[in-house]
Design a protein around this motif. Sequence first.
Motif, PDB file in Angstrom:
ATOM      1  N   SER A  90     -12.032  -6.231  60.795  1.00  0.00           N
ATOM      2  CA  SER A  90     -13.378  -6.492  60.524  1.00  0.00           C
ATOM      3  C   SER A  90     -14.212  -5.258  60.943  1.00  0.00           C
ATOM      4  O   SER A  90     -13.909  -4.546  61.877  1.00  0.00           O
TER       5      SER A  90
ATOM      6  N   ILE B  10     -18.241  -8.508  59.201  1.00  0.00           N
ATOM      7  CA  ILE B  10     -17.545  -8.579  57.661  1.00  0.00           C
ATOM      8  C   ILE B  10     -15.945  -8.228  57.710  1.00  0.00           C
ATOM      9  O   ILE B  10     -15.614  -7.557  58.396  1.00  0.00           O
ATOM     10  N   ASN B  11     -14.961  -9.328  57.184  1.00  0.00           N
ATOM     11  CA  ASN B  11     -13.726  -9.094  57.189  1.00  0.00           C
ATOM     12  C   ASN B  11     -13.004  -9.193  55.694  1.00  0.00           C
ATOM     13  O   ASN B  11     -12.010  -9.516  55.498  1.00  0.00           O
ATOM     14  N   ASN B  12     -13.984  -9.161  54.696  1.00  0.00           N
ATOM     15  CA  ASN B  12     -13.623  -9.092  53.281  1.00  0.00           C
ATOM     16  C   ASN B  12     -13.956  -7.813  52.569  1.00  0.00           C
ATOM     17  O   ASN B  12     -15.190  -7.819  52.354  1.00  0.00           O
ATOM     18  N   PHE B  13     -13.121  -6.851  52.238  1.00  0.00           N
ATOM     19  CA  PHE B  13     -13.368  -5.733  51.882  1.00  0.00           C
ATOM     20  C   PHE B  13     -13.063  -5.421  50.416  1.00  0.00           C
ATOM     21  O   PHE B  13     -12.169  -6.061  49.891  1.00  0.00           O
ATOM     22  N   GLU B  14     -13.983  -4.486  49.769  1.00  0.00           N
ATOM     23  CA  GLU B  14     -13.410  -3.942  48.632  1.00  0.00           C
ATOM     24  C   GLU B  14     -12.791  -2.719  48.903  1.00  0.00           C
ATOM     25  O   GLU B  14     -13.352  -1.732  49.684  1.00  0.00           O
ATOM     26  N   VAL B  15     -11.596  -2.331  48.506  1.00  0.00           N
ATOM     27  CA  VAL B  15     -11.000  -0.977  48.441  1.00  0.00           C
ATOM     28  C   VAL B  15     -10.873  -0.384  47.360  1.00  0.00           C
ATOM     29  O   VAL B  15     -11.172  -0.633  46.419  1.00  0.00           O
TER      30      VAL B  15
ATOM     31  N   VAL C 184     -14.115   2.348  52.792  1.00  0.00           N
ATOM     32  CA  VAL C 184     -14.031   1.023  52.167  1.00  0.00           C
ATOM     33  C   VAL C 184     -15.486   0.399  52.071  1.00  0.00           C
ATOM     34  O   VAL C 184     -16.485   1.044  52.422  1.00  0.00           O
TER      35      VAL C 184
ATOM     36  N   ALA D  81     -18.239  -3.331  50.864  1.00  0.00           N
ATOM     37  CA  ALA D  81     -18.541  -4.613  50.711  1.00  0.00           C
ATOM     38  C   ALA D  81     -19.718  -4.908  50.045  1.00  0.00           C
ATOM     39  O   ALA D  81     -20.477  -3.860  49.624  1.00  0.00           O
TER      40      ALA D  81
ATOM     41  N   VAL E 275     -20.626  -3.032  44.667  1.00  0.00           N
ATOM     42  CA  VAL E 275     -20.862  -3.048  46.011  1.00  0.00           C
ATOM     43  C   VAL E 275     -22.254  -2.347  46.729  1.00  0.00           C
ATOM     44  O   VAL E 275     -22.595  -1.788  45.826  1.00  0.00           O
TER      45      VAL E 275
ATOM     46  N   LEU F 276      -6.194  -0.854  53.534  1.00  0.00           N
ATOM     47  CA  LEU F 276      -7.043  -1.216  54.912  1.00  0.00           C
ATOM     48  C   LEU F 276      -6.272  -0.629  56.080  1.00  0.00           C
ATOM     49  O   LEU F 276      -6.285  -0.614  57.167  1.00  0.00           O
TER      50      LEU F 276
ATOM     51  N   THR G 280     -15.789  -1.082  64.753  1.00  0.00           N
ATOM     52  CA  THR G 280     -14.517  -1.137  64.186  1.00  0.00           C
ATOM     53  C   THR G 280     -13.520  -2.084  64.677  1.00  0.00           C
ATOM     54  O   THR G 280     -13.315  -1.811  65.814  1.00  0.00           O
TER      55      THR G 280
END
Length: 303
Positions: free
Chosen positions: A67, A75-80, A269, A271, A163, A138, A41
């Motif tokens: 990330s 990975i630095n583009n997340f779905e919350v 979270v 992805a 996801v 986030l 993390t």
Amino acid sequence: MKTILAKMMAIATSTTSISITSLMVAVPAQAASFTAFSFKTNVTATPINDPTSNLLNDPTRDIRLDSVEFNNTTINNFEVVNQAKILQNDTYTLPDTSVFGVLNSGRGPNTADDNLVPEGPSKPNPTDRDIVGSLGNLNLNSILVTRENANKASIEVSFANPVNTFFFWERGGTAGGTVAGDSDLLVEALDDNNAVIGTYKILRQNYTKADYNISTVVAPILNNGPFNIGSIGITLDGITTKTLRLTSSNNNGLIPDLPNDNGPDFKVVAAKVEVVPEPTAIVGVLLASGLGLVLKRKKIVTG
């Protein structure tokens, strides 16, 4: 049932060449499985000013998820979480006759005064909207807290897009100690008809330290910490979902012969990591027992 059509496929063997015309192979649909993995993390947080402290950061303030890293992938583009539904929130009664559910929205004591990243509310008896507030950001110091005062808590959380990979953080043992996570959580992936398509039980001993600390306040009933944080990732094999059901049972430990999940306090979270076959690497092989397809696959991170 899934149907695979192999039409006019010529397959060479060591002794002959066989032509297959309109071969139909019926394959029964199978439930998906989860695979667990560990990850690193990466966060932005306020440093701790006390050099003699066991703390890795100021546990009272915002902790922004930047990330995660695993399997040589960042990975630095997340779905919350963008929707939530409380299915069960068992209650308990205090001596003053106040009634509370085991679910709570919690956050760091000073997160409201920190503008690094938004956080959710600090309150007992959260609504569906409050749970989205706690999990739909986030800020890793904005979590859902489950108390150990009653039996069961169960919620459904949804993401805007399909996801298949989920990152969980659990508030664990005392900061500086050896315990990463100290609770268990049942995770069920649901399809669009709300049927369970995959199940995984996260066990406390499978968390690894995430190398940051938090404290938590749920006004007016809880203010404690600092704690270690444990992390674990799980990925659905070959399928995606938009909804998880998250359940903890026997949190108060009063039901004999049922595991005590011990009140998980967590963040999740998601992805999407796609496994896509390369068209040039699809090879047909005819065996005595049927048709086998060998796929060379590559991993593509899309968010």
